[in-house]
Design an enzyme around this catalytic site. Sequence first.
Site, PDB file in Angstrom:
ATOM      1  N   TYR A 224      16.245  31.226   6.153  1.00 14.03           N
ATOM      2  CA  TYR A 224      15.122  31.949   6.764  1.00 14.03           C
ATOM      3  C   TYR A 224      15.272  32.063   8.274  1.00 14.03           C
ATOM      4  O   TYR A 224      15.646  31.090   8.943  1.00 14.03           O
ATOM      5  CB  TYR A 224      13.816  31.201   6.486  1.00 14.03           C
ATOM      6  CG  TYR A 224      13.333  31.286   5.068  1.00 14.03           C
ATOM      7  CD1 TYR A 224      13.095  32.510   4.445  1.00 14.03           C
ATOM      8  CD2 TYR A 224      13.091  30.121   4.340  1.00 14.03           C
ATOM      9  CE1 TYR A 224      12.638  32.566   3.137  1.00 14.03           C
ATOM     10  CE2 TYR A 224      12.635  30.158   3.038  1.00 14.03           C
ATOM     11  CZ  TYR A 224      12.409  31.394   2.439  1.00 14.03           C
ATOM     12  OH  TYR A 224      11.951  31.445   1.151  1.00 14.03           O
TER      13      TYR A 224
ATOM     14  N   ARG B 187     -10.104   0.564  14.890  1.00  9.16           N
ATOM     15  CA  ARG B 187      -9.845   1.272  13.649  1.00  9.16           C
ATOM     16  C   ARG B 187     -10.803   0.759  12.590  1.00  9.16           C
ATOM     17  O   ARG B 187     -11.718   1.464  12.194  1.00  9.16           O
ATOM     18  CB  ARG B 187      -8.377   1.053  13.243  1.00  9.16           C
ATOM     19  CG  ARG B 187      -7.960   1.862  12.052  1.00  9.16           C
ATOM     20  CD  ARG B 187      -6.473   1.794  11.775  1.00  9.16           C
ATOM     21  NE  ARG B 187      -6.040   0.506  11.188  1.00  9.16           N
ATOM     22  CZ  ARG B 187      -4.838   0.301  10.669  1.00  9.16           C
ATOM     23  NH1 ARG B 187      -3.930   1.270  10.674  1.00  9.16           N
ATOM     24  NH2 ARG B 187      -4.508  -0.870  10.162  1.00  9.16           N
TER      25      ARG B 187
ATOM     26  N   MET C  72      11.659  25.105   1.201  1.00  9.53           N
ATOM     27  CA  MET C  72      10.745  24.230   0.458  1.00  9.53           C
ATOM     28  C   MET C  72      11.515  23.304  -0.486  1.00  9.53           C
ATOM     29  O   MET C  72      11.264  22.096  -0.525  1.00  9.53           O
ATOM     30  CB  MET C  72       9.739  25.077  -0.319  1.00  9.53           C
ATOM     31  CG  MET C  72       8.561  24.306  -0.852  1.00  9.53           C
ATOM     32  SD  MET C  72       7.372  25.350  -1.715  1.00  9.53           S
ATOM     33  CE  MET C  72       6.609  26.240  -0.372  1.00  9.53           C
TER      34      MET C  72
ATOM     35  N   LYS D  77       0.846  -1.207   0.000  1.00  6.76           N
ATOM     36  CA  LYS D  77       0.000   0.000   0.000  1.00  6.76           C
ATOM     37  C   LYS D  77       0.878   1.254   0.000  1.00  6.76           C
ATOM     38  O   LYS D  77       2.089   1.168   0.272  1.00  6.76           O
ATOM     39  CB  LYS D  77      -0.899  -0.012   1.236  1.00  6.76           C
ATOM     40  CG  LYS D  77      -0.135   0.189   2.534  1.00  6.76           C
ATOM     41  CD  LYS D  77      -1.022   0.120   3.770  1.00  6.76           C
ATOM     42  CE  LYS D  77      -0.183   0.315   5.017  1.00  6.76           C
ATOM     43  NZ  LYS D  77      -0.638  -0.484   6.145  1.00  6.76           N
TER      44      LYS D  77
END
Length: 404
Positions: A287, A157, A335, A47
Amino acid sequence: MDSLRTSPNPETSGTPNQVIIDLSTIRHNLNEIRRLAGNARIMAVVKSDAYGHGMVQAAKTLEAAGADHLAVFETGEAIELRDAGCKLPILILMGMQPEATEYSGNKRELEQFEAVVAKKLTPVMYNQEMARRLSDYALSRGAMVPVHIKVDTGMTRLGIPWEQAPSIIKRLSLLKGICIEGMLSHFAVADIPEHPFASQQLERFCNVLQAARQSGLNPRFIHMANSGGILAGLGVNLGMVRPGILLYGSPPGPAWCPATTSFRPAMTFRSKIIQVQTVPKGTAVSYGCTYRTSNQAVIATIPAGYDNGYSRMLSNSGEVLIRGRRVPVIGRICMTLTMLDVTSLDNVSAGEEVILLGRQGEEYISAEEIASKANTINYEVYCKIGKSNPKVYVDMELADLSLS
Ligand SMILES: *Cc1c(COP(=O)(O)O)cnc(C)c1O
């Protein structure tokens, strides 16, 4: 079928970033699991793009190496695997997506039912209404759909609560269009060895199994052990195990590290330096000016940041490898850019390789190390890095493929 999960294309991507997956390690890890799990069948969990390792490539590797079943989360993934040529039985862990039928006219649900029959998929079942509708659909097509019943033994769950399971399973067994081919449950505590709740859950599951057998049911596939269960030897003798993280070479929790040294991580994340600058003492970096050089320093910039799955939590704390040596991440991770202090290395230049995750020479940066600094788990590190970068596949066992 276009997948929304497709990571950047290595052919067209302008960045030097690569997630390199060594498929031979996945084969090795499958064999290690087989050694631990004895005769148990192996349902390989692929998955979430095989935890970021690439679902189709991982599944094909596992199928060729003798895995018995595959498990994905939702129908779309299972369809993608079938369309890619996977022949193994595929379990859909989420089951069928329920539909508010009055409003939407049942369309999505029908599509899923059609796919399950046409592609011979195996859904997990935990909902009586859904089971009835799937059974009716199958009968209308002259088909019989194999299902695995999920019992919730304490994870709270997904699944039929264990107290109600015996009576509900009995009713499900009367449906003519589905066949209860399997039963499963899931351990809530897989990261802590010998946690008492694991054996308690196993006991609850065994009680449900016994009740099911007393009412004449005899499912072929019984499975509960995830990677933690396999390492603990819990649920391994049920005949099938369901590993995920171990296939990709990592432990299901830091406490399992000593028990998993024979497993080999499959993922490497590498980038390349794009700029090098020498700056005077007292220079602020990135930053927020959270880092200032304490001496004249050489700073290298790499084009990888939190958008590439390299957590911002590693600002001023992460380490990466250049020429087989550890160098620190300095300042805040941006980023798509991160700065490194490379003062300790001689004549570093743009274009040099940087390993953010994986081995270089004698040194190694593990997903576990990154996870602990980023206050998360190795699972999330793999998923995020794997999905955010172009992937390339190598097979160090089959071919001597150069990584450059
Ligand atoms: C993800 C998952 C697994 C695999 O768990 P690991 O801890 O990665 O071994 C097994 N079963 C179910 C139901 C899962 O969702």
